[in-house]
Design a protein around this motif. Sequence first.
Motif, PDB file in Angstrom:
ATOM      1  N   SER A  63       0.799  -1.228   0.000  1.00 16.09           N
ATOM      2  CA  SER A  63       0.000   0.000   0.000  1.00 16.09           C
ATOM      3  C   SER A  63       0.831   1.276   0.000  1.00 16.09           C
ATOM      4  O   SER A  63       0.260   2.366  -0.047  1.00 16.09           O
ATOM      5  N   SER A  64       2.163   1.180   0.025  1.00 14.31           N
ATOM      6  CA  SER A  64       2.926   2.426   0.129  1.00 14.31           C
ATOM      7  C   SER A  64       4.301   2.392  -0.525  1.00 14.31           C
ATOM      8  O   SER A  64       5.098   3.290  -0.300  1.00 14.31           O
ATOM      9  N   SER A  65       4.615   1.388  -1.326  1.00 12.75           N
ATOM     10  CA  SER A  65       5.960   1.287  -1.893  1.00 12.75           C
ATOM     11  C   SER A  65       6.222   2.344  -2.957  1.00 12.75           C
ATOM     12  O   SER A  65       5.335   2.722  -3.721  1.00 12.75           O
ATOM     13  N   ILE A  66       7.444   2.803  -2.984  1.00 19.46           N
ATOM     14  CA  ILE A  66       7.909   3.682  -4.061  1.00 19.46           C
ATOM     15  C   ILE A  66       8.153   2.855  -5.319  1.00 19.46           C
ATOM     16  O   ILE A  66       7.843   3.269  -6.430  1.00 19.46           O
ATOM     17  N   TYR A  67       8.702   1.661  -5.121  1.00 22.22           N
ATOM     18  CA  TYR A  67       9.026   0.791  -6.244  1.00 22.22           C
ATOM     19  C   TYR A  67       7.839  -0.101  -6.595  1.00 22.22           C
ATOM     20  O   TYR A  67       6.929  -0.302  -5.789  1.00 22.22           O
ATOM     21  N   SER A  68       7.880  -0.679  -7.792  1.00 18.75           N
ATOM     22  CA  SER A  68       6.809  -1.551  -8.259  1.00 18.75           C
ATOM     23  C   SER A  68       7.146  -3.009  -7.973  1.00 18.75           C
ATOM     24  O   SER A  68       8.285  -3.351  -7.616  1.00 18.75           O
ATOM     25  N   LEU A  69       6.156  -3.880  -8.157  1.00 20.92           N
ATOM     26  CA  LEU A  69       6.388  -5.312  -8.023  1.00 20.92           C
ATOM     27  C   LEU A  69       7.447  -5.778  -9.014  1.00 20.92           C
ATOM     28  O   LEU A  69       8.326  -6.573  -8.671  1.00 20.92           O
ATOM     29  N   GLN A  70       7.388  -5.250 -10.242  1.00 20.35           N
ATOM     30  CA  GLN A  70       8.376  -5.637 -11.257  1.00 20.35           C
ATOM     31  C   GLN A  70       9.780  -5.222 -10.842  1.00 20.35           C
ATOM     32  O   GLN A  70      10.754  -5.954 -11.071  1.00 20.35           O
ATOM     33  N   ASP A  71       9.912  -4.041 -10.235  1.00 18.19           N
ATOM     34  CA  ASP A  71      11.216  -3.592  -9.744  1.00 18.19           C
ATOM     35  C   ASP A  71      11.753  -4.565  -8.696  1.00 18.19           C
ATOM     36  O   ASP A  71      12.935  -4.947  -8.711  1.00 18.19           O
ATOM     37  N   ALA A  72      10.880  -4.942  -7.761  1.00 17.73           N
ATOM     38  CA  ALA A  72      11.295  -5.830  -6.673  1.00 17.73           C
ATOM     39  C   ALA A  72      11.719  -7.193  -7.201  1.00 17.73           C
ATOM     40  O   ALA A  72      12.761  -7.733  -6.798  1.00 17.73           O
ATOM     41  N   LEU A  73      10.920  -7.754  -8.112  1.00 10.21           N
ATOM     42  CA  LEU A  73      11.250  -9.066  -8.660  1.00 10.21           C
ATOM     43  C   LEU A  73      12.523  -9.013  -9.490  1.00 10.21           C
ATOM     44  O   LEU A  73      13.317  -9.950  -9.492  1.00 10.21           O
ATOM     45  N   GLY A  74      12.729  -7.899 -10.180  1.00 13.60           N
ATOM     46  CA  GLY A  74      13.940  -7.749 -10.975  1.00 13.60           C
ATOM     47  C   GLY A  74      15.191  -7.748 -10.111  1.00 13.60           C
ATOM     48  O   GLY A  74      16.213  -8.335 -10.480  1.00 13.60           O
ATOM     49  N   GLU A  75      15.117  -7.096  -8.945  1.00 16.74           N
ATOM     50  CA  GLU A  75      16.261  -7.076  -8.027  1.00 16.74           C
ATOM     51  C   GLU A  75      16.577  -8.476  -7.522  1.00 16.74           C
ATOM     52  O   GLU A  75      17.736  -8.892  -7.474  1.00 16.74           O
ATOM     53  N   ALA A  76      15.540  -9.213  -7.121  1.00 17.34           N
ATOM     54  CA  ALA A  76      15.759 -10.571  -6.626  1.00 17.34           C
ATOM     55  C   ALA A  76      16.302 -11.478  -7.728  1.00 17.34           C
ATOM     56  O   ALA A  76      17.204 -12.295  -7.498  1.00 17.34           O
ATOM     57  N   GLU A  77      15.782 -11.303  -8.936  1.00 16.50           N
ATOM     58  CA  GLU A  77      16.217 -12.145 -10.048  1.00 16.50           C
ATOM     59  C   GLU A  77      17.668 -11.863 -10.410  1.00 16.50           C
ATOM     60  O   GLU A  77      18.414 -12.777 -10.761  1.00 16.50           O
ATOM     61  N   SER A  78      18.091 -10.599 -10.307  1.00 22.35           N
ATOM     62  CA  SER A  78      19.480 -10.266 -10.630  1.00 22.35           C
ATOM     63  C   SER A  78      20.460 -10.923  -9.658  1.00 22.35           C
ATOM     64  O   SER A  78      21.617 -11.147  -9.995  1.00 22.35           O
ATOM     65  N   LEU A  79      19.985 -11.226  -8.459  1.00 15.89           N
ATOM     66  CA  LEU A  79      20.811 -11.908  -7.457  1.00 15.89           C
ATOM     67  C   LEU A  79      20.708 -13.427  -7.550  1.00 15.89           C
ATOM     68  O   LEU A  79      21.413 -14.136  -6.855  1.00 15.89           O
ATOM     69  N   GLU A  80      19.783 -13.910  -8.402  1.00 17.36           N
ATOM     70  CA  GLU A  80      19.453 -15.333  -8.449  1.00 17.36           C
ATOM     71  C   GLU A  80      19.023 -15.811  -7.067  1.00 17.36           C
ATOM     72  O   GLU A  80      19.409 -16.882  -6.598  1.00 17.36           O
ATOM     73  N   ALA A  81      18.201 -14.981  -6.412  1.00 19.87           N
ATOM     74  CA  ALA A  81      17.747 -15.286  -5.058  1.00 19.87           C
ATOM     75  C   ALA A  81      16.286 -15.716  -5.085  1.00 19.87           C
ATOM     76  O   ALA A  81      15.404 -14.897  -5.367  1.00 19.87           O
ATOM     77  N   PRO A  82      15.983 -16.978  -4.806  1.00 19.49           N
ATOM     78  CA  PRO A  82      14.576 -17.393  -4.734  1.00 19.49           C
ATOM     79  C   PRO A  82      13.888 -16.743  -3.543  1.00 19.49           C
ATOM     80  O   PRO A  82      14.521 -16.448  -2.526  1.00 19.49           O
ATOM     81  N   ILE A  83      12.591 -16.506  -3.681  1.00 22.28           N
ATOM     82  CA  ILE A  83      11.792 -15.941  -2.592  1.00 22.28           C
ATOM     83  C   ILE A  83      10.710 -16.954  -2.232  1.00 22.28           C
ATOM     84  O   ILE A  83       9.887 -17.322  -3.067  1.00 22.28           O
ATOM     85  N   TYR A  84      10.724 -17.406  -0.994  1.00 28.25           N
ATOM     86  CA  TYR A  84       9.714 -18.337  -0.504  1.00 28.25           C
ATOM     87  C   TYR A  84       8.705 -17.516   0.302  1.00 28.25           C
ATOM     88  O   TYR A  84       9.088 -16.726   1.160  1.00 28.25           O
ATOM     89  N   THR A  85       7.424 -17.667   0.005  1.00 35.56           N
ATOM     90  CA  THR A  85       6.415 -16.821   0.630  1.00 35.56           C
ATOM     91  C   THR A  85       5.492 -17.625   1.539  1.00 35.56           C
ATOM     92  O   THR A  85       5.161 -18.779   1.250  1.00 35.56           O
TER      93      THR A  85
END
Length: 244
Positions: free
Chosen positions: A194-216
């Motif tokens: 509800s308040s992020s400056i960045y978008s979901l695509q931005d966040a996923l792109g950062e994680a993907e660049s690290l090759e870091a899986p996200i478990y939710t």
Amino acid sequence: GVRRPIALSWLVPWVVVLLGVLLATAAGNGEKVLHAGVREVRIAFSASDASGEPVRSLRSSDVAVGDDGWIVRQFRSFRPASGTPLDLVVLLDASASVKSQLPRGTADVKRFLEAADYTQNDRVSILIFGGGDSRLLCLRNCLGESAPRQLNSVHAGGLTPLYDAVIEASEILRHNRDPQMRPAMVLFSDGLDSSSIYSLQDALGEAESLEAPIYTVNVCRKKCESNEGGAVLAAVAATKGGLT
């Protein structure tokens, strides 16, 4: 096509690797376009049997990788990822939208810290987000006795900067990164930003660049009025082979 040897390790997780090439091709406007391939590609995967139980006794001869029409069966290395130290960031949603679920969420994080089979070389950080910002509860030393006590002091309130928190977690993993460690995140949230400056695509792109899986982990369970957050968590987990 160029056949490329692979190096595999397994996560039971299980983890792998492909050789690449450099090619120069002519673009339509007469300019040359350089295609750069990597020398090595690591592939992380999980294996389960027909009943959904994890397979813990894979051999390299049990695995084949399809690559651009080639079936690759020779790997430079093949090992369980459990033999590689883990650099993990646990993200806990403490915004107003999960206020009634926060006690269960903190209990889930405590159980996660206690139940996982960590080694002395694993590093775990805890990032709390809510109220429009985020704060580190502990940095790469959250497996001690103080982390559960610190979690007891967490209170919920305010807006939810979920996507910004994922980007901050990526920055934590990137800072002083050890290439011999496996980066990963575990996100406890209802999935409603509800308040992020960045978008979901931005966040996923950062994680993907690290090759870091996200478990939710959906702290809302079946109590949410909308499944919008669940869809977001599923999209987040789909990045780099995470689970929800």
